[in-house]
Design an enzyme around this catalytic site. Sequence first.
Site, PDB file in Angstrom:
ATOM      1  N   GLY A 248     -15.850 -12.365 -10.993  1.00 56.63           N
ATOM      2  CA  GLY A 248     -15.275 -11.179 -10.373  1.00 56.63           C
ATOM      3  C   GLY A 248     -14.056 -10.569 -11.017  1.00 56.63           C
ATOM      4  CD  GLU A 290     -21.220 -18.415 -10.392  1.00 58.98           C
ATOM      5  OE1 GLU A 290     -21.814 -19.464 -10.230  1.00 58.98           O
ATOM      6  OE2 GLU A 290     -20.980 -17.616  -9.458  1.00 58.98           O
ATOM      7  N   GLY A 292     -18.962 -12.639 -15.291  1.00 58.88           N
ATOM      8  CA  GLY A 292     -20.004 -11.878 -15.981  1.00 58.88           C
ATOM      9  C   GLY A 292     -19.359 -10.703 -16.688  1.00 58.88           C
ATOM     10  NE  ARG A 293     -17.138  -5.834 -13.114  1.00 59.03           N
ATOM     11  CZ  ARG A 293     -17.959  -4.954 -12.521  1.00 59.03           C
ATOM     12  NH1 ARG A 293     -18.240  -3.826 -13.116  1.00 59.03           N
ATOM     13  NH2 ARG A 293     -18.456  -5.195 -11.314  1.00 59.03           N
ATOM     14  NE  ARG A 330     -20.953  -0.773 -13.074  1.00 58.96           N
ATOM     15  CZ  ARG A 330     -19.692  -0.426 -12.958  1.00 58.96           C
ATOM     16  NH1 ARG A 330     -19.163   0.471 -13.775  1.00 58.96           N
ATOM     17  NH2 ARG A 330     -18.924  -0.961 -12.039  1.00 58.96           N
ATOM     18  CE1 TYR A 334     -22.623  -0.376  -7.220  1.00 56.92           C
ATOM     19  CE2 TYR A 334     -22.282  -0.288  -9.577  1.00 56.92           C
ATOM     20  CZ  TYR A 334     -22.943  -0.797  -8.483  1.00 56.92           C
ATOM     21  OH  TYR A 334     -23.916  -1.742  -8.666  1.00 56.92           O
ATOM     22  CB  CYS A 362     -35.644  15.697 -12.828  1.00 57.10           C
ATOM     23  SG  CYS A 362     -36.308  16.723 -14.105  1.00 57.10           S
ATOM     24  CD  GLU A 363     -31.148  11.427  -8.617  1.00 62.18           C
ATOM     25  OE1 GLU A 363     -32.313  11.036  -8.798  1.00 62.18           O
ATOM     26  OE2 GLU A 363     -30.315  10.785  -7.978  1.00 62.18           O
ATOM     27  CE1 TYR A 392     -23.505  -7.308 -12.950  1.00 61.04           C
ATOM     28  CE2 TYR A 392     -21.219  -6.875 -13.531  1.00 61.04           C
ATOM     29  CZ  TYR A 392     -22.188  -7.710 -13.004  1.00 61.04           C
ATOM     30  OH  TYR A 392     -21.836  -8.948 -12.544  1.00 61.04           O
TER      31      TYR A 392
HETATM   32  N1  LLP Z   1     -21.258 -15.007  -9.358  1.00 62.41           N
HETATM   33  C1  LLP Z   1     -21.939 -14.429  -8.359  1.00 62.41           C
HETATM   34  C2  LLP Z   1     -22.524 -15.262  -7.313  1.00 62.41           C
HETATM   35  C3  LLP Z   1     -22.085 -13.037  -8.316  1.00 62.41           C
HETATM   36  O1  LLP Z   1     -22.751 -12.488  -7.320  1.00 62.41           O
HETATM   37  C4  LLP Z   1     -21.532 -12.251  -9.355  1.00 62.41           C
HETATM   38  C5  LLP Z   1     -21.696 -10.797  -9.352  1.00 62.41           C
HETATM   39  C6  LLP Z   1     -20.846 -12.898 -10.389  1.00 62.41           C
HETATM   40  C7  LLP Z   1     -20.721 -14.285 -10.357  1.00 62.41           C
HETATM   41  C8  LLP Z   1     -20.251 -12.170 -11.549  1.00 62.41           C
HETATM   42  O2  LLP Z   1     -19.278 -11.252 -11.168  1.00 62.41           O
HETATM   43  P1  LLP Z   1     -18.472 -10.450 -12.306  1.00 62.41           P
HETATM   44  O3  LLP Z   1     -17.606 -11.451 -13.025  1.00 62.41           O
HETATM   45  O4  LLP Z   1     -19.470  -9.850 -13.222  1.00 62.41           O
HETATM   46  O5  LLP Z   1     -17.711  -9.438 -11.559  1.00 62.41           O
HETATM   47  N2  LLP Z   1     -23.748  -4.065 -10.320  1.00 62.41           N
HETATM   48  C9  LLP Z   1     -22.332  -4.149  -9.956  1.00 62.41           C
HETATM   49  C10 LLP Z   1     -21.817  -5.565 -10.019  1.00 62.41           C
HETATM   50  C11 LLP Z   1     -22.569  -6.519  -9.114  1.00 62.41           C
HETATM   51  C12 LLP Z   1     -21.987  -7.899  -9.156  1.00 62.41           C
HETATM   52  C13 LLP Z   1     -22.846  -8.847  -8.441  1.00 62.41           C
HETATM   53  N3  LLP Z   1     -22.419 -10.194  -8.487  1.00 62.41           N
HETATM   54  C14 LLP Z   1     -21.533  -3.247 -10.898  1.00 62.41           C
HETATM   55  O6  LLP Z   1     -22.132  -2.646 -11.789  1.00 62.41           O
HETATM   56  O7  LLP Z   1     -20.328  -3.084 -10.716  1.00 62.41           O
END
Ligand code: LLP
Length: 433
Positions: A248, A290, A292-293, A330, A334, A362-363, A392
């Site tokens: 997160g 954990e 991702g982003r 996105r 959002y 087309c939107e 993402y």
């Molecule tokens: N762990 C779990 C259980 C999660 O649900 C997520 C993200 C992460 C880790 C990784 O979070 P990060 O470090 O990437 O923030 N599509 C949305 C983001 C959805 C995130 C869902 N879960 C966007 O484009 O902002």
Amino acid sequence: MICKNLSRNERGELCLAGHELSPLAEKYGTPVYLYDEARIRERCRTYLDAVNAAFDGRGRVLYASKAACFKRLYEIMREEGMGIDVVSCGEIYTAERAGYPLGLAYFHSNNKTDADIAYAIDHGIGYFVADNAEELYAVDRIAAQKDKRQKLLLRITPGIDPHTYAAVATGKVDSKFGSAIETGQALEISKLALSLENLELCGFHCHVGSQVFDSEVYISAARVMLDFVAEVKRELGYSAKELDIGGGYGVRYIEDQPEIDIAANIAEVGAFMKNYAAGLGIELPEIAFEPGRSIVADSGLTLYSVGTVKRIPGYKTYVSVDGGMTDNPRFALYGSPYTILPVCREIEADNAMTCSVVGRCCESGDILQENVSLPSDIGRGELLACLTTGAYHYSMASNYNRITKLPVVMLTEDRDYLAVRRESFEHLTALDV
Ligand code: LLP
């Protein structure tokens, strides 16, 4: 520049990881996703070093594959010693095809079908992160059929508001994810997990949300989760071996957003957790993060070519590009902010206009960004870069309007190479019967 791997050369051309962008547009076509491989590796190492330092070598870092998932990324994760979080059999399949050792994979999802569970067990998934009681019964039943004992963590909802946009907040009690401490369901599923023969409970997990900038959120989550670990020990006599506090950490899409010092933040969370666990009289479980982003977002950008420029006198100007919500939904979803820059020249103050950068779908909602400052004489064929698109974007791309998905090109110090090919029209009809 918003990220240190971006620069402009002496001719004013934008470079990523030292590579000029227009030759890449020429070679691979536009639109195209570009990734700086060294930056991805640097982010992995920042997390790994920080977690090792904060938890005396007993921590783990899992890359949340949902941010971007293709084979080459899993190879990089394996080489860097990262664990992975997967949320579907498609991600499991991709990781396996990349030679990623699935024993280090954690399988999330609030709704795993029986087929998902069987597939994951058959393919040797390391851990399930079980969301609810129904899942525990299903994993136990299917593991029994396969004569396996399945390791798992339980996803707990800590009841914390992460102060981010609603679609990505997951830690509140009424979330669709996990089992809440407040309602007593978290303790109930712990008891259930311990009672089922074919499950090996390894600990707990929580994830409060995404694009989080407030480090206090992690301290609050850690406090609530350690209190819960202590409660489970007291009530059920079980000591958790692992505690995963999710991902997160936010990234900068625009200059106004802060840059989070991951190492300092994790050090702070680590110091808090050690102290707090000691105060509770429990042993600190092995801690996992954990992200991702924050692993992949700022290693990537999307390169577009400008098409139609539409000026509506007295109203606004639209600059259309050859991509849009199909490669970046996105803003439509959002309202996410982005930095969009001309590639071959800088914007001069006396030659700037404010416009909307829009896609080709087309939107009317197919907008990449509003109020973008661009050269007022911009026109057909000029290149634009949309920054911070490594997370993402590829993973959320669609074929709306039967638009083909973009290729992914990786950049290293001395070369560029394709990690994912551009989708073709043949791919589009491949499944049509
Ligand atoms: N762990 C779990 C259980 C999660 O649900 C997520 C993200 C992460 C880790 C990784 O979070 P990060 O470090 O990437 O923030 N599509 C949305 C983001 C959805 C995130 C869902 N879960 C966007 O484009 O902002």
